[in-house]
Design an enzyme around this catalytic site. Structure first.
Site, PDB file in Angstrom:
ATOM      1  N   GLU A  22      32.854 -31.300 -26.599  1.00 25.76           N
ATOM      2  CA  GLU A  22      32.590 -29.981 -26.007  1.00 25.76           C
ATOM      3  C   GLU A  22      31.437 -29.999 -25.008  1.00 25.76           C
ATOM      4  O   GLU A  22      31.536 -29.451 -23.913  1.00 25.76           O
ATOM      5  CB  GLU A  22      32.264 -28.976 -27.128  1.00 25.76           C
ATOM      6  CG  GLU A  22      33.471 -28.411 -27.846  1.00 25.76           C
ATOM      7  CD  GLU A  22      34.437 -27.725 -26.893  1.00 25.76           C
ATOM      8  OE1 GLU A  22      33.968 -27.016 -25.976  1.00 25.76           O
ATOM      9  OE2 GLU A  22      35.662 -27.917 -27.039  1.00 25.76           O
ATOM     10  N   ALA A  43      34.577 -43.238 -25.877  1.00 25.44           N
ATOM     11  CA  ALA A  43      35.583 -43.958 -26.659  1.00 25.44           C
ATOM     12  C   ALA A  43      36.688 -42.990 -27.073  1.00 25.44           C
ATOM     13  O   ALA A  43      37.864 -43.346 -27.155  1.00 25.44           O
ATOM     14  CB  ALA A  43      34.936 -44.596 -27.882  1.00 25.44           C
ATOM     15  N   PRO A 226       2.084   2.411  -7.730  1.00 29.23           N
ATOM     16  CA  PRO A 226       0.832   2.013  -8.365  1.00 29.23           C
ATOM     17  C   PRO A 226       0.740   0.527  -8.714  1.00 29.23           C
ATOM     18  O   PRO A 226      -0.316   0.067  -9.115  1.00 29.23           O
ATOM     19  CB  PRO A 226       0.815   2.855  -9.636  1.00 29.23           C
ATOM     20  CG  PRO A 226       2.253   3.114  -9.927  1.00 29.23           C
ATOM     21  CD  PRO A 226       2.944   3.212  -8.612  1.00 29.23           C
ATOM     22  N   ASP A 249      -2.116  -3.176   2.227  1.00 28.54           N
ATOM     23  CA  ASP A 249      -3.472  -2.910   1.749  1.00 28.54           C
ATOM     24  C   ASP A 249      -3.776  -3.748   0.516  1.00 28.54           C
ATOM     25  O   ASP A 249      -2.875  -4.238  -0.153  1.00 28.54           O
ATOM     26  CB  ASP A 249      -3.620  -1.422   1.405  1.00 28.54           C
ATOM     27  CG  ASP A 249      -3.744  -0.585   2.669  1.00 28.54           C
ATOM     28  OD1 ASP A 249      -3.937  -1.185   3.742  1.00 28.54           O
ATOM     29  OD2 ASP A 249      -3.640   0.652   2.576  1.00 28.54           O
ATOM     30  N   LYS A 271      -7.695  -3.395   2.852  1.00 27.87           N
ATOM     31  CA  LYS A 271      -8.399  -2.126   2.710  1.00 27.87           C
ATOM     32  C   LYS A 271      -8.118  -1.493   1.348  1.00 27.87           C
ATOM     33  O   LYS A 271      -7.008  -1.508   0.868  1.00 27.87           O
ATOM     34  CB  LYS A 271      -7.920  -1.170   3.797  1.00 27.87           C
ATOM     35  CG  LYS A 271      -8.892  -0.110   4.150  1.00 27.87           C
ATOM     36  CD  LYS A 271      -8.590   0.409   5.535  1.00 27.87           C
ATOM     37  CE  LYS A 271      -7.211   1.041   5.616  1.00 27.87           C
ATOM     38  NZ  LYS A 271      -7.189   2.414   5.137  1.00 27.87           N
ATOM     39  N   GLY A 303       0.499   3.316  -3.810  1.00 30.11           N
ATOM     40  CA  GLY A 303       0.818   4.676  -4.222  1.00 30.11           C
ATOM     41  C   GLY A 303       1.725   5.367  -3.230  1.00 30.11           C
ATOM     42  O   GLY A 303       2.727   4.818  -2.779  1.00 30.11           O
ATOM     43  N   ASP A 304       1.343   6.581  -2.861  1.00 26.55           N
ATOM     44  CA  ASP A 304       2.079   7.340  -1.854  1.00 26.55           C
ATOM     45  C   ASP A 304       1.279   7.293  -0.558  1.00 26.55           C
ATOM     46  O   ASP A 304       0.070   7.509  -0.576  1.00 26.55           O
ATOM     47  CB  ASP A 304       2.248   8.793  -2.316  1.00 26.55           C
ATOM     48  CG  ASP A 304       3.087   9.566  -1.330  1.00 26.55           C
ATOM     49  OD1 ASP A 304       4.307   9.630  -1.518  1.00 26.55           O
ATOM     50  OD2 ASP A 304       2.523  10.089  -0.345  1.00 26.55           O
ATOM     51  N   THR A 332       2.457   8.132  -6.592  1.00 21.05           N
ATOM     52  CA  THR A 332       1.011   8.106  -6.438  1.00 21.05           C
ATOM     53  C   THR A 332       0.327   7.756  -7.766  1.00 21.05           C
ATOM     54  O   THR A 332       0.895   7.946  -8.839  1.00 21.05           O
ATOM     55  CB  THR A 332       0.526   9.461  -5.885  1.00 21.05           C
ATOM     56  OG1 THR A 332      -0.835   9.336  -5.528  1.00 21.05           O
ATOM     57  CG2 THR A 332       0.694  10.576  -6.902  1.00 21.05           C
ATOM     58  N   ALA A 333      -0.892   7.226  -7.669  1.00 23.49           N
ATOM     59  CA  ALA A 333      -1.617   6.757  -8.857  1.00 23.49           C
ATOM     60  C   ALA A 333      -1.740   7.858  -9.910  1.00 23.49           C
ATOM     61  O   ALA A 333      -1.671   7.585 -11.116  1.00 23.49           O
ATOM     62  CB  ALA A 333      -2.997   6.247  -8.455  1.00 23.49           C
ATOM     63  N   MET A 384     -10.592   7.078  -6.234  1.00 27.90           N
ATOM     64  CA  MET A 384     -11.806   6.411  -5.744  1.00 27.90           C
ATOM     65  C   MET A 384     -13.047   7.047  -6.372  1.00 27.90           C
ATOM     66  O   MET A 384     -14.026   7.324  -5.677  1.00 27.90           O
ATOM     67  CB  MET A 384     -11.888   6.482  -4.214  1.00 27.90           C
ATOM     68  CG  MET A 384     -10.776   5.696  -3.559  1.00 27.90           C
ATOM     69  SD  MET A 384     -10.661   5.954  -1.797  1.00 27.90           S
ATOM     70  CE  MET A 384      -9.744   7.482  -1.716  1.00 27.90           C
TER      71      MET A 384
HETATM   72  N1  SAH Z   1      -2.268   6.215  -1.677  1.00 28.32           N
HETATM   73  C1  SAH Z   1      -2.760   5.840  -2.977  1.00 28.32           C
HETATM   74  C2  SAH Z   1      -4.224   6.099  -3.117  1.00 28.32           C
HETATM   75  C3  SAH Z   1      -5.091   5.251  -2.241  1.00 28.32           C
HETATM   76  S1  SAH Z   1      -6.787   5.508  -2.529  1.00 28.32           S
HETATM   77  C4  SAH Z   1      -1.948   6.581  -4.046  1.00 28.32           C
HETATM   78  O1  SAH Z   1      -1.171   7.470  -3.718  1.00 28.32           O
HETATM   79  O2  SAH Z   1      -2.073   6.227  -5.220  1.00 28.32           O
HETATM   80  C5  SAH Z   1      -7.161   4.229  -3.672  1.00 28.32           C
HETATM   81  C6  SAH Z   1      -7.420   4.780  -5.055  1.00 28.32           C
HETATM   82  O3  SAH Z   1      -6.186   5.042  -5.699  1.00 28.32           O
HETATM   83  C7  SAH Z   1      -8.140   3.833  -5.984  1.00 28.32           C
HETATM   84  O4  SAH Z   1      -9.510   3.858  -5.781  1.00 28.32           O
HETATM   85  C8  SAH Z   1      -7.755   4.415  -7.325  1.00 28.32           C
HETATM   86  O5  SAH Z   1      -8.518   5.553  -7.611  1.00 28.32           O
HETATM   87  C9  SAH Z   1      -6.335   4.878  -7.079  1.00 28.32           C
HETATM   88  N2  SAH Z   1      -5.344   3.882  -7.521  1.00 28.32           N
HETATM   89  C10 SAH Z   1      -4.467   3.193  -6.783  1.00 28.32           C
HETATM   90  N3  SAH Z   1      -3.681   2.426  -7.560  1.00 28.32           N
HETATM   91  C11 SAH Z   1      -4.068   2.646  -8.829  1.00 28.32           C
HETATM   92  C12 SAH Z   1      -3.639   2.158 -10.079  1.00 28.32           C
HETATM   93  N4  SAH Z   1      -2.646   1.266 -10.190  1.00 28.32           N
HETATM   94  N5  SAH Z   1      -4.260   2.600 -11.197  1.00 28.32           N
HETATM   95  C13 SAH Z   1      -5.264   3.499 -11.102  1.00 28.32           C
HETATM   96  N6  SAH Z   1      -5.697   3.989  -9.935  1.00 28.32           N
HETATM   97  C14 SAH Z   1      -5.121   3.578  -8.819  1.00 28.32           C
END
Ligand code: SAH
Length: 465
Positions: A22, A43, A226, A249, A271, A303-304, A332-333, A384
């Site tokens: 097999e 064999a 995120p 970023d 950034k 995020g967004d 977004t976060a 932030m």
């Molecule tokens: N555009 C992003 C935010 C950018 S500003 C959004 O919509 O999420 C960057 C900040 O986003 C960080 O300082 C932190 O406060 C937050 N952030 C981004 N990713 C994160 C994560 N995975 N967990 C927690 N905070 C997060």
């Protein structure tokens, strides 16, 4: 990676297999897809092997293996389903200089055979280093469904057309030509007129591409979410699939960057929020420069893109240069962070609005309507906010906020190293500093983890599961 995947040239070379049951059959079904000379030493060979020998698809030596049987073989399989015999034949094959695989014996094998999806000449190999064959089979099944059956045919005809297509300049134009062929023109030609229709269709496509106006570049400003790649939108994935250039970023996670088209130029804009990194003007200049040359640029933001992402400045730069753009929203976060708490951002009778605010902006700590924020029941998602925590805490208490107001900090939301730190306003600092968070963190003012979840002061992802 303990095993490095390569595709080995076996055309006209020898592959030798010892065994006739097999396990031997299973390997032979794969090996016989190649153009190698296959020899089986057994064999007592299964009738199917004898039939293959009869049909001259392989050579059968109906005896036990002897020294020299694996001479000049590139690969050797020991598939006797008998440890002692496998060890004996493997030793012989080693002496003959062949690379040896012992079936079901990872430790003593010099190579392993992946699961494959065969659309010859397109072959996808899937390996799990022996760790998860079930997973390999599932991936194989998924791919079998996704890769059209006539892909092999298209690739074979495409290969004969490569030299003709070399009249197209290298880069975007040539790539677009082949993309159009494999995704659209090729499958349509096969459907309409079978294999014979493919070459004429390629020729028409080449003529059309040669005379087409230069491609217009564009920029998609894409939300990467995120961090968890499963939280990308389908649209974001599609954009990454076709991007010529990706400008990302610092907070965009590695697994997401890995999804970008392999040939894409990856530019680290370094950034984080309003933090340091490539100057904003330079990012804008890069987007404009690449898009002006016809590239499809993905500007990937964590995020967004519309939340604390300096989106307007980038859009203004694109508008000024007359470059087409679109925005692809992301999670977004705040959404990712609150999901881990088992809470919602708004609740009837508690808060009818929620604020997305930043701890600091380009000018330093950001000022807010502290009085409004200090009211009981207020909910705010603070981006932030780490460095500004003491400032926020002071301002809120000064404006009459209840010192017992819950504050929950979520670091690395949705990532494997996610951490949740529940506290109250009065203790926010020094609790936050003492926690020593160095990943991105989102602060949720007015929200504590759902009671059942708040077992310890430092909840990990596992404890939520
Ligand atoms: N555009 C992003 C935010 C950018 S500003 C959004 O919509 O999420 C960057 C900040 O986003 C960080 O300082 C932190 O406060 C937050 N952030 C981004 N990713 C994160 C994560 N995975 N967990 C927690 N905070 C997060």
């Amino acid at each position: 990676m303990d095993h490095f995947p390569v595709f080995m040239a076996v055309a006209g070379r020898r592959i030798v297999l010892s065994g006739g049951g097999e396990a031997a059959l299973a390997k032979l079904r794969l090996i016989l897809k190649t153009t190698a000379h296959v020899t089986v030493i057994a064999a007592d060979a299964d009738p199917q092997i004898a039939a293959w020998a009869q049909a001259r698809r392989l050579t059968l030596l109906p005896r036990a293996m002897e020294p020299g049987d694996a001479m000049c073989a590139v690969l050797f399989y020991a598939a006797n389903e008998d440890d002692a015999e496998d060890a004996r034949v493997a030793a012989l094959a080693h002496r003959d200089g062949a690379r040896v695989n012992i079936v079901d014996n990872l430790a003593d094998s010099q190579f392993i055979t992946p699961a494959i999806v065969d659309r010859d000449p397109v072959v996808v190999a899937i390996g799990t280093e022996g760790a998860a064959p079930v997973l390999a089979r599932r991936i194989k099944r998924d791919l079998e469904e996704r890769l059209p059956a006539d892909l092999g045919l298209l690739a074979r005809i495409g290969k004969t057309f490569r030299t003709a297509a070399d009249v197209l300049p290298m880069g975007v134009k040539r790539r677009d030509f082949w993309t159009a062929f494999y995704e659209r023109v090729g499958p349509q030609a096969v459907a309409a007129g079978g294999a014979d229709a493919v070459r004429p269709a390629l020729q028409r496509l080449l003529d059309a591409t040669l005379h087409a106006a230069p491609k217009q570049g564009r920029v998609d400003l894409v939300g990467a979410g995120p961090g968890d790649p499963d939280l990308l939108t389908l649209k974001a994935r599609k954009a990454l699939d076709v991007a010529d250039v990706v400008i990302y970023d610092r907070l965009v996670s590695r697994p997401i960057l890995e999804l970008a088209r392999r040939e894409a130029v990856m530019i680290d804009a370094g950034k984080e929020g309003f933090g340091p990194g490539m100057p904003q003007e330079q990012i804008q200049a890069l987007m404009v420069e690449h898009a002006s040359q016809g590239a499809h640029v993905v500007r990937l933001k964590s995020g967004d893109p519309t939340v604390f992402g300096r989106l307007d400045e980038e859009l203004a730069a694109l508008d000024a240069a007359g470059i087409a753009w679109s925005i692809v929203p992301g999670i977004t976060a705040a959404s990712a962070a609150v999901a881990t708490l088992g809470q919602s951002l708004t609740r009837r009778g508690r808060n009818a609005s929620v604020r997305f605010m930043t701890g600091h902006d380009t000018a330093g700590f950001a000022d807010h309507d502290w009085k409004a924020l200090a009211r009981p029941g207020e909910v705010a998602a603070i981006y932030m906010g780490k460095r500004a925590a003491r400032f926020l805490q002071g301002r809120l208490l000064m404006h009459g906020a209840d010192p017992a107001t819950p504050v929950t900090v979520v670091e690395n939301a949705s990532r494997p190293d996610q951490r949740v730190l529940p506290t109250v306003l009065a203790d926010l600092e020094p609790t936050l500093t003492e926690a020593g968070m160095d990943g991105p963190a989102l602060m949720l003012l007015g929200l504590a983890p759902r009671a059942a979840l708040a077992v310890t002061a430092d909840l990990t992802r596992e404890e939520f599961a």
